[in-house]
Design a protein around this motif. Structure first.
Motif, short mmCIF file in Angstrom:
data_model
loop_
_atom_site.label_atom_id
_atom_site.label_comp_id
_atom_site.label_asym_id
_atom_site.label_seq_id
_atom_site.Cartn_x
_atom_site.Cartn_y
_atom_site.Cartn_z
N UNK A 65 0.83 -1.21 0.00
CA UNK A 65 0.00 0.00 0.00
C UNK A 65 0.86 1.25 0.00
N UNK A 66 1.93 1.23 0.81
CA UNK A 66 2.82 2.39 0.83
C UNK A 66 3.50 2.59 -0.53
N UNK A 67 3.94 1.45 -1.14
CA UNK A 67 4.59 1.55 -2.44
C UNK A 67 3.65 2.08 -3.51
N UNK A 68 2.40 1.65 -3.49
CA UNK A 68 1.43 2.16 -4.46
C UNK A 68 1.22 3.66 -4.31
N UNK A 69 1.22 4.11 -3.07
CA UNK A 69 1.07 5.56 -2.85
C UNK A 69 2.27 6.31 -3.42
N UNK A 70 3.49 5.77 -3.15
CA UNK A 70 4.68 6.43 -3.71
C UNK A 70 4.67 6.36 -5.24
N UNK A 71 4.17 5.25 -5.81
CA UNK A 71 4.13 5.13 -7.27
C UNK A 71 3.20 6.18 -7.88
N UNK A 72 2.08 6.45 -7.22
CA UNK A 72 1.19 7.48 -7.75
C UNK A 72 1.87 8.84 -7.76
N UNK A 73 2.60 9.12 -6.66
CA UNK A 73 3.33 10.39 -6.64
C UNK A 73 4.40 10.43 -7.73
N UNK A 74 5.13 9.31 -7.91
CA UNK A 74 6.17 9.28 -8.94
C UNK A 74 5.57 9.45 -10.32
N UNK A 75 4.38 8.87 -10.57
CA UNK A 75 3.73 9.01 -11.87
C UNK A 75 3.41 10.47 -12.16
N UNK A 76 2.93 11.16 -11.15
CA UNK A 76 2.63 12.58 -11.35
C UNK A 76 3.90 13.37 -11.65
#
Length: 483
Positions: free
Chosen positions: A230-241
């Motif tokens: 869950x934490x990684x998915x949150x970081x991935x969304x930020x990285x995508x932006x």
């Protein structure tokens, strides 16, 4: 197979009165059998009565006894079918001749009587007891049955039946013993299997406990991994932006670079045009320099011989081309820095003599380029031999260093010994003679006259850039023809 006996009336009959007087039984209706040297034996039944079925051990023993006495019988008493069997070795006689022996015993009562006489003689007391119709309690029932079958005393069928019963009883006992032994083995194996099963059950219980413990650990790790995911998915969304933002910036920068690249290409085209003009001017200037150099060489040509003696250095052990010859299998070295300023080419054949007259001149020859142009109708071996021999004459006349280079991945066989002053080189595998010639030229020091003979324009242009004097193959061919 069972042995059977034909009717006793096949035997030769004697005078009934004489037989009755010998046996002392004039009222007996049984016909006697004459057995030969051992005396008569008496049957206990009519001749037409069928013989009993013999147990297999009894039949084998009868054949063995008959086979043992066969060699002791005179040849005329041995039936014709058994004469060849009588010559067999003892261990083969009973095994290979069993069918013939059994058939002869059944078909020839006279032969059986002759065999019986010798078997009974060898049996001793047991044979005498069997003839009397009795069998000792300790005697082998198979041996008793075999002797009874051959001698046929009164009650011989009962003896054979008793032997069969004893043999069957022994077989049954052996079967029962075997069954008991197998049952004991099965019981032992079952006990062993139970012990193994108990051990395996203990191992499985231990393994189950360990698996349960590992399962608990895996569940805990799974919960931790879920939180990390869950934490990684949150970081991935930020990285995508952030990536989308950087892509926009990169697109703008790429557009700026493309514009700058178009401007640079335009400037490069202008520079290439200017360079073309400069090359044309340099070519004209070089032509003028060539003419001046030609005039200079013509002027000092006559003085070259004296200068050669005045300027010659002390001899050395190895020349520059020798170093190339020793290491030409390695990667070629870099070209020496600085502009080339040695000599230029000419098509005048007389130029070869003038250049070879310069002090410490080095003549480098493109071997096959010269031989195929001058005497290509010869084989390659003859071409090499003729060129090397001619170059030896030039080296002897001028005292110059001479190197001839041939194409070849490895050294050829059958070459004549190189003349004094001539070096013969072959290019290595993956390298051409042209490349080796350029390496030889680059190895020479600046200022030394190097003459390269080759009609290959690429070779000429390459060595000219390094200051060598390129000459056509015709100049050397005419020079060799003059020699």
């Amino acid at each position: 197979m069972p042995l059977t006996e034909p009717y006793d009336d096949h035997l030769p009959q004697e005078d009934p009165v004489a037989l009755d007087g010998a046996l002392g039984n004039p009222d007996d209706n049984v016909v006697s059998e004459t057995s030969g040297p051992s005396g008569p034996t008496t049957g206990d039944g009519p001749a037409a009565e069928p013989e009993p079925t013999l147990p297999e051990p009894v039949r084998q023993r009868i054949v063995t006894l008959t086979a043992a006495v066969l060699p002791t019988l005179p040849t005329d008493e041995v039936p014709v079918p058994l004469r060849r069997v009588a010559k067999f070795a003892p261990n083969r006689r009973a095994r290979l001749g069993a069918p013939v022996i059994a058939a002869q015993l059944a078909a020839d009562p006279l032969f059986r009587q002759r065999v019986t006489a010798r078997v009974l003689a060898d049996a001793g007391d047991l044979g005498a007891a069997v003839v009397e119709g009795t069998a000792p309690a300790a005697a082998d029932p198979v041996e008793v049955a075999a002797l009874a079958y051959l001698a046929r005393p009164r009650g011989w069928r009962e003896l054979i039946d008793a032997s069969g019963a004893a043999v069957r009883a022994e077989a049954d006992s052996a079967v029962v013993a075997e069954l008991v032994r197998e049952a004991e083995q099965r019981a032992t194996r079952a006990e062993h299997d139970r012990a193994v099963a108990r051990v395996e059950a203990e191992k499985l219980r231990d393994e189950l406990a360990r698996v349960r413990e590992e399962l608990g650990q895996l569940r805990e790790e799974s919960r931790q991994v879920a939180r990390t995911l869950r934490e990684t998915q949150a970081r991935e969304r930020k990285a995508t932006e952030l990536l989308a933002t950087e892509r926009g910036r990169a697109a703008r920068a790429s557009a700026d670079v493309d514009a700058e690249l178009r401007r640079a290409r335009a400037r490069l085209a202008e520079a290439e045009a200017a360079a073309g003009v400069a090359r044309a001017s340099a070519k004209e200037a070089r032509s003028v320099d060539d003419a001046r150099l030609w005039l200079l060489l013509e002027t000092i040509g006559q003085a070259a011989v004296g200068l050669r003696r005045e300027l010659a250095l002390d001899p050395v052990d190895k020349l520059p081309a020798d170093f190339v010859a020793d290491a030409f299998a390695e990667q070629p070295g870099t070209a020496p820095a600085g502009p080339a300023a040695r000599a230029r080419d000419t098509d005048d054949p007389a130029r070869l003599d003038q250049l070879l007259a310069l002090p410490r001149a080095h003549l480098v020859v493109d071997g096959y380029n010269v031989t195929k142009r001058g005497f290509g109708e010869m084989s390659l071996e003859q071409q090499r031999k003729r060129l090397i021999t001619g170059l030896g004459g030039i080296a002897a006349q001028t005292g110059d260093e001479v190197t001839v280079v041939f194409d070849g991945a490895e050294r050829m066989h059958g070459l004549p010994p190189a003349p004094r002053g001539v070096r013969v080189l072959f290019s290595r595998k993956g390298e051409t003679a042209d490349e080796l010639i350029r390496r030889l030229v680059r190895a020479e020091p600046a200022g030394r006259p190097v003459v390269v003979v080759s009609s290959d324009r690429e070779v000429a242009d390459g060595v000219r850039r390094h200051g060598a004097y390129p000459l056509g193959a015709d100049s050397l061919l005419r020079r060799l023809a003059r020699s």
